[in-house]
Design a protein around this motif. Structure first.
Motif, PDB file in Angstrom:
ATOM      1  N   THR B   5       0.836  -1.200   0.000  1.00 57.83           N
ATOM      2  CA  THR B   5       0.000   0.000   0.000  1.00 57.83           C
ATOM      3  C   THR B   5       0.869   1.247   0.000  1.00 57.83           C
ATOM      4  OG1 THR B   5      -1.727  -1.135   1.242  1.00 57.83           O
ATOM      5  CG2 THR B   5      -1.800   1.264   1.208  1.00 57.83           C
ATOM      6  N   GLN B   6       0.621   2.101  -0.977  1.00 58.71           N
ATOM      7  CA  GLN B   6       1.183   3.439  -0.975  1.00 58.71           C
ATOM      8  C   GLN B   6      -0.011   4.373  -0.815  1.00 58.71           C
ATOM      9  OE1 GLN B   6       4.022   2.384  -4.618  1.00 58.71           O
ATOM     10  NE2 GLN B   6       4.523   4.381  -3.768  1.00 58.71           N
ATOM     11  N   PRO B   7      -0.238   4.875   0.375  1.00 57.48           N
ATOM     12  CA  PRO B   7      -1.493   5.575   0.650  1.00 57.48           C
ATOM     13  C   PRO B   7      -1.631   6.929  -0.040  1.00 57.48           C
ATOM     14  CG  PRO B   7      -0.054   5.594   2.575  1.00 57.48           C
ATOM     15  CD  PRO B   7       0.592   4.722   1.565  1.00 57.48           C
ATOM     16  N   ASP B   8      -0.539   7.522  -0.444  1.00 53.03           N
ATOM     17  CA  ASP B   8      -0.581   8.846  -1.060  1.00 53.03           C
ATOM     18  C   ASP B   8      -0.462   8.725  -2.562  1.00 53.03           C
ATOM     19  OD1 ASP B   8       1.529   9.525   1.639  1.00 53.03           O
ATOM     20  OD2 ASP B   8      -0.544  10.231   1.497  1.00 53.03           O
ATOM     21  N   ILE B   9      -1.545   9.056  -3.268  1.00 52.98           N
ATOM     22  CA  ILE B   9      -1.521   8.990  -4.729  1.00 52.98           C
ATOM     23  C   ILE B   9      -0.712  10.149  -5.293  1.00 52.98           C
ATOM     24  CG2 ILE B   9      -2.943   9.049  -6.802  1.00 52.98           C
ATOM     25  CD1 ILE B   9      -5.186   7.789  -5.124  1.00 52.98           C
ATOM     26  N   HIS B  10      -0.926  11.346  -4.712  1.00 54.99           N
ATOM     27  CA  HIS B  10      -0.192  12.535  -5.134  1.00 54.99           C
ATOM     28  C   HIS B  10       0.404  13.191  -3.900  1.00 54.99           C
ATOM     29  CE1 HIS B  10      -2.010  12.542  -9.167  1.00 54.99           C
ATOM     30  NE2 HIS B  10      -3.127  12.217  -8.571  1.00 54.99           N
ATOM     31  N   ILE B  11       1.602  13.720  -4.052  1.00 55.26           N
ATOM     32  CA  ILE B  11       2.209  14.550  -3.009  1.00 55.26           C
ATOM     33  C   ILE B  11       2.840  15.757  -3.680  1.00 55.26           C
ATOM     34  CG2 ILE B  11       4.207  14.716  -1.492  1.00 55.26           C
ATOM     35  CD1 ILE B  11       3.533  12.174  -0.226  1.00 55.26           C
ATOM     36  N   THR B  12       2.582  16.932  -3.117  1.00 54.94           N
ATOM     37  CA  THR B  12       3.190  18.163  -3.623  1.00 54.94           C
ATOM     38  C   THR B  12       4.122  18.708  -2.561  1.00 54.94           C
ATOM     39  OG1 THR B  12       1.234  18.676  -4.950  1.00 54.94           O
ATOM     40  CG2 THR B  12       2.767  20.477  -4.508  1.00 54.94           C
ATOM     41  N   VAL B  13       5.342  18.976  -2.960  1.00 51.09           N
ATOM     42  CA  VAL B  13       6.376  19.455  -2.040  1.00 51.09           C
ATOM     43  C   VAL B  13       7.091  20.642  -2.681  1.00 51.09           C
ATOM     44  CG1 VAL B  13       8.494  18.807  -0.832  1.00 51.09           C
ATOM     45  CG2 VAL B  13       6.698  17.138  -1.132  1.00 51.09           C
ATOM     46  N   SER B  14       7.436  21.606  -1.878  1.00 50.90           N
ATOM     47  CA  SER B  14       8.205  22.744  -2.385  1.00 50.90           C
ATOM     48  C   SER B  14       9.664  22.339  -2.571  1.00 50.90           C
ATOM     49  CB  SER B  14       8.131  23.921  -1.417  1.00 50.90           C
ATOM     50  OG  SER B  14       6.798  24.377  -1.292  1.00 50.90           O
ATOM     51  N   PHE B 102       4.169  -4.426  -7.062  1.00 52.94           N
ATOM     52  CA  PHE B 102       4.268  -2.973  -7.061  1.00 52.94           C
ATOM     53  C   PHE B 102       3.057  -2.337  -6.394  1.00 52.94           C
ATOM     54  CE2 PHE B 102       7.976  -1.739  -9.496  1.00 52.94           C
ATOM     55  CZ  PHE B 102       8.305  -2.883 -10.190  1.00 52.94           C
ATOM     56  N   GLY B 103       3.340  -1.255  -5.638  1.00 59.12           N
ATOM     57  CA  GLY B 103       2.253  -0.425  -5.174  1.00 59.12           C
ATOM     58  C   GLY B 103       1.675   0.378  -6.325  1.00 59.12           C
ATOM     59  N   LYS B 104       0.594   1.121  -6.033  1.00 57.81           N
ATOM     60  CA  LYS B 104      -0.054   1.919  -7.069  1.00 57.81           C
ATOM     61  C   LYS B 104       0.785   3.126  -7.480  1.00 57.81           C
ATOM     62  CE  LYS B 104      -3.953  -0.380  -7.405  1.00 57.81           C
ATOM     63  NZ  LYS B 104      -4.284  -1.149  -8.626  1.00 57.81           N
ATOM     64  N   GLY B 105       1.768   3.443  -6.660  1.00 56.89           N
ATOM     65  CA  GLY B 105       2.658   4.551  -6.980  1.00 56.89           C
ATOM     66  C   GLY B 105       2.227   5.846  -6.310  1.00 56.89           C
ATOM     67  N   THR B 106       3.203   6.720  -6.082  1.00 54.02           N
ATOM     68  CA  THR B 106       2.941   8.068  -5.578  1.00 54.02           C
ATOM     69  C   THR B 106       3.509   9.050  -6.587  1.00 54.02           C
ATOM     70  OG1 THR B 106       3.021   7.430  -3.245  1.00 54.02           O
ATOM     71  CG2 THR B 106       3.414   9.749  -3.763  1.00 54.02           C
ATOM     72  N   HIS B 107       2.655   9.948  -7.042  1.00 54.83           N
ATOM     73  CA  HIS B 107       3.070  10.954  -8.017  1.00 54.83           C
ATOM     74  C   HIS B 107       3.589  12.175  -7.262  1.00 54.83           C
ATOM     75  CE1 HIS B 107       3.220  13.000 -11.831  1.00 54.83           C
ATOM     76  NE2 HIS B 107       2.454  13.968 -11.379  1.00 54.83           N
ATOM     77  N   LEU B 108       4.845  12.473  -7.432  1.00 56.52           N
ATOM     78  CA  LEU B 108       5.478  13.587  -6.715  1.00 56.52           C
ATOM     79  C   LEU B 108       5.536  14.823  -7.598  1.00 56.52           C
ATOM     80  CD1 LEU B 108       7.017  14.726  -4.284  1.00 56.52           C
ATOM     81  CD2 LEU B 108       9.122  13.839  -5.320  1.00 56.52           C
ATOM     82  N   ILE B 109       4.967  15.895  -7.087  1.00 58.96           N
ATOM     83  CA  ILE B 109       4.989  17.189  -7.771  1.00 58.96           C
ATOM     84  C   ILE B 109       5.853  18.131  -6.967  1.00 58.96           C
ATOM     85  CG2 ILE B 109       3.564  19.136  -8.545  1.00 58.96           C
ATOM     86  CD1 ILE B 109       1.189  17.049  -8.575  1.00 58.96           C
ATOM     87  N   ILE B 110       6.738  18.838  -7.636  1.00 59.05           N
ATOM     88  CA  ILE B 110       7.629  19.788  -6.968  1.00 59.05           C
ATOM     89  C   ILE B 110       7.192  21.204  -7.312  1.00 59.05           C
ATOM     90  CG2 ILE B 110      10.005  20.546  -6.607  1.00 59.05           C
ATOM     91  CD1 ILE B 110       9.513  17.654  -5.767  1.00 59.05           C
ATOM     92  N   GLN B 111       6.902  21.982  -6.294  1.00 60.18           N
ATOM     93  CA  GLN B 111       6.544  23.393  -6.480  1.00 60.18           C
ATOM     94  C   GLN B 111       7.795  24.250  -6.417  1.00 60.18           C
ATOM     95  OE1 GLN B 111       3.722  24.308  -3.420  1.00 60.18           O
ATOM     96  NE2 GLN B 111       1.986  24.170  -4.813  1.00 60.18           N
ATOM     97  N   PRO B 112       7.891  25.244  -7.305  1.00 55.87           N
ATOM     98  CA  PRO B 112       9.075  26.118  -7.257  1.00 55.87           C
ATOM     99  C   PRO B 112       9.080  26.993  -6.014  1.00 55.87           C
ATOM    100  CG  PRO B 112       7.528  26.860  -8.921  1.00 55.87           C
ATOM    101  CD  PRO B 112       6.986  25.568  -8.409  1.00 55.87           C
TER     102      PRO B 112
END
Lengths: 114, 112
Positions: B5-14, B102-112
């Motif tokens: 289990t990867q509980p976070d589908i999307h994560i946004t980080v600066s 494989f887990g479902k994956g976590t999509h990592l978004i980087i904010q400027p």
């Protein structure tokens, strides 16, 4: 080449046709794996070869799917009578041996069934 | 049944901030544990792996992961993310004849 190669990189076919996907593992790698990546199902393990032998074929989605490996090297994944739900990216990986050895992935074959 | 289990589908980080991606697994015994990264148009690349021994493992690109047997977790961390870290991250226990799960994956978004 240095890495795992797969061909073709893209394949568009009509429903009901047969397709053959090819994987060339890293030289010297005895273990070879096939996976499928689709939007609905994520990354799924299909089959594992140790040498030319695949001890368990239960991961193949249906009896339309078959795989073989010859000479302990190249592997082909064949899908007969393709269906639209077969559309996915098919990934191949190889490792030096089985067990916990690192699997190195190829770029995949993107299959689209119309 | 084996599961991850990867509980976070999307994560946004600066950019420059720290990152932790979660992974929990269910297996009969402690499996081999892997983290892979997939960038757009790129193949799956191994970040790090755990077999046994030291529960904190170091990987490429400044990533590390900690195995916690009591929590059946193998979380991925990075102290300071870079814009180039934007990608899909997969936790994958297993290996050998059973392949990787494989887990479902976590999509990592980087904010400027």
């Amino acid at each position: 080449g240095a890495g795992v190669s797969q061909s073709p990189s893209n394949k568009v076919t009509e429903k009901g046709k047969d397709v053959e996907l090819r994987c060339d593992p890293i030289s010297g790698h005895t273990a070879l794996y096939w996976y499928r990546q689709s939007l609905g199902q994520g990354l799924e393990f299909l089959i594992y070869f140790q040498g030319n032998s695949a001890p368990d074929k239960s991961g193949l989605p249906s009896d339309r799917f078959s795989a073989e490996r010859t000479g302990g090297s190249v592997s082909t994944l064949t899908i007969q009578r393709t269906q639209q739900e077969d559309s996915a990216v098919y990934l191949c990986a190889s490792s030096f041996a089985g067990g916990g050895e690192t699997q190195y992935f190829g770029p995949g074959t993107r299959l689209l069934v119309l | 049944a084996q599961s991850v289990t990867q509980p976070d589908i999307h994560i946004t980080v600066s950019e420059g901030a720290s990152l932790e991606l979660r992974c929990n697994y269910s297996y009969g015994a402690t499996p081999y544990l892997f983290w892979y990264v997939q960038s757009p148009g790129q193949g799956l690349q191994l970040l790090l792996k755990y077999f046994s021994g030291d529960t904190l493992v170091q990987g490429i690109k400044g990533f590390e992961a900690e195995f916690k047997r009591s929590q059946s977790s193998f979380n991925l961390r990075k102290p300071s993310v870079h814009w180039s870290d934007a990608a899909e991250y997969f936790c994958a226990p297993g290996g050998g004849a059973d392949g990787l799960t494989f887990g479902k994956g976590t999509h990592l978004i980087i904010q400027p």
